[in-house]
Scaffold this motif. Sequence first.
Motif, PDB file in Angstrom:
ATOM      1  N   TYR A 137       0.808  -1.222   0.000  1.00 50.86           N
ATOM      2  CA  TYR A 137       0.000   0.000   0.000  1.00 50.86           C
ATOM      3  C   TYR A 137       0.844   1.277   0.000  1.00 50.86           C
ATOM      4  O   TYR A 137       0.652   2.167  -0.827  1.00 50.86           O
ATOM      5  CB  TYR A 137      -0.932  -0.018   1.213  1.00 50.86           C
ATOM      6  N   PHE A 138       1.796   1.390   0.924  1.00 49.00           N
ATOM      7  CA  PHE A 138       2.583   2.618   1.026  1.00 49.00           C
ATOM      8  C   PHE A 138       3.533   2.787  -0.159  1.00 49.00           C
ATOM      9  O   PHE A 138       3.919   3.907  -0.481  1.00 49.00           O
ATOM     10  CB  PHE A 138       3.323   2.686   2.353  1.00 49.00           C
ATOM     11  N   ASP A 139       3.897   1.695  -0.819  1.00 47.86           N
ATOM     12  CA  ASP A 139       4.697   1.807  -2.025  1.00 47.86           C
ATOM     13  C   ASP A 139       3.881   2.449  -3.146  1.00 47.86           C
ATOM     14  O   ASP A 139       4.379   3.294  -3.882  1.00 47.86           O
ATOM     15  CB  ASP A 139       5.207   0.433  -2.456  1.00 47.86           C
ATOM     16  N   TYR A 140       2.614   2.054  -3.272  1.00 45.70           N
ATOM     17  CA  TYR A 140       1.728   2.711  -4.236  1.00 45.70           C
ATOM     18  C   TYR A 140       1.595   4.197  -3.922  1.00 45.70           C
ATOM     19  O   TYR A 140       1.648   5.043  -4.817  1.00 45.70           O
ATOM     20  CB  TYR A 140       0.333   2.073  -4.232  1.00 45.70           C
ATOM     21  N   VAL A 141       1.429   4.518  -2.651  1.00 47.03           N
ATOM     22  CA  VAL A 141       1.281   5.915  -2.237  1.00 47.03           C
ATOM     23  C   VAL A 141       2.532   6.719  -2.599  1.00 47.03           C
ATOM     24  O   VAL A 141       2.436   7.819  -3.165  1.00 47.03           O
ATOM     25  CB  VAL A 141       0.984   6.010  -0.722  1.00 47.03           C
ATOM     26  N   ARG A 142       3.702   6.170  -2.312  1.00 46.20           N
ATOM     27  CA  ARG A 142       4.949   6.870  -2.624  1.00 46.20           C
ATOM     28  C   ARG A 142       5.116   7.067  -4.128  1.00 46.20           C
ATOM     29  O   ARG A 142       5.527   8.137  -4.579  1.00 46.20           O
ATOM     30  CB  ARG A 142       6.148   6.085  -2.080  1.00 46.20           C
TER      31      ARG A 142
END
Length: 170
Positions: A137-142
């Motif tokens: 999830y946070f990789d997509y956000v970044r």
Amino acid sequence: MFFTRTRSYHFPIQKNDLKNRLIGKHVKIHNLDFEVLEDGSSLSIIPHAEQVNAIKTLPFTTVDLREEANGTKVVIRSKMRKLDSGGPQLIVIFTAFLLIASFSLLYVGGEKTITYTMLSIAMFILVVFSYRMQIGYFDYVRKIRQYVKNRAEGVSSDPQQPAPVASMMA
């Protein structure tokens, strides 16, 4: 609530020019297509996950553009889709109950092996969950945030390509 991330940036580009660089574009992250759409006064970056069979936690991102005297202020807000939020919230709540139970048993003076076992299970679940969220999830956000920054700075729009050193320091 737990997994919402907000960042704001200031770019020297005009609002309409930045909007034209983003609207209607598609970005591909980890073989998943995200589309940029105009949603009233802001932009929405939504995932197209209709063909995905794997369980993925995906962000829904809004980009607010505010015209300022010397450029545009951009506020990027990513939050988890309601469809995906149940599992991660359940894991966080379960881990919190395990931690509260283990600390209360530690305070009361209960059986040490049960107390430390509950504490270690809670910490293990928390570490594995945090790692999986960082690579998912946070990789997509970044990468979505990096895509918006690259489009505003006029750099390559490929989120897999690393950004230039000068823009990483800004």
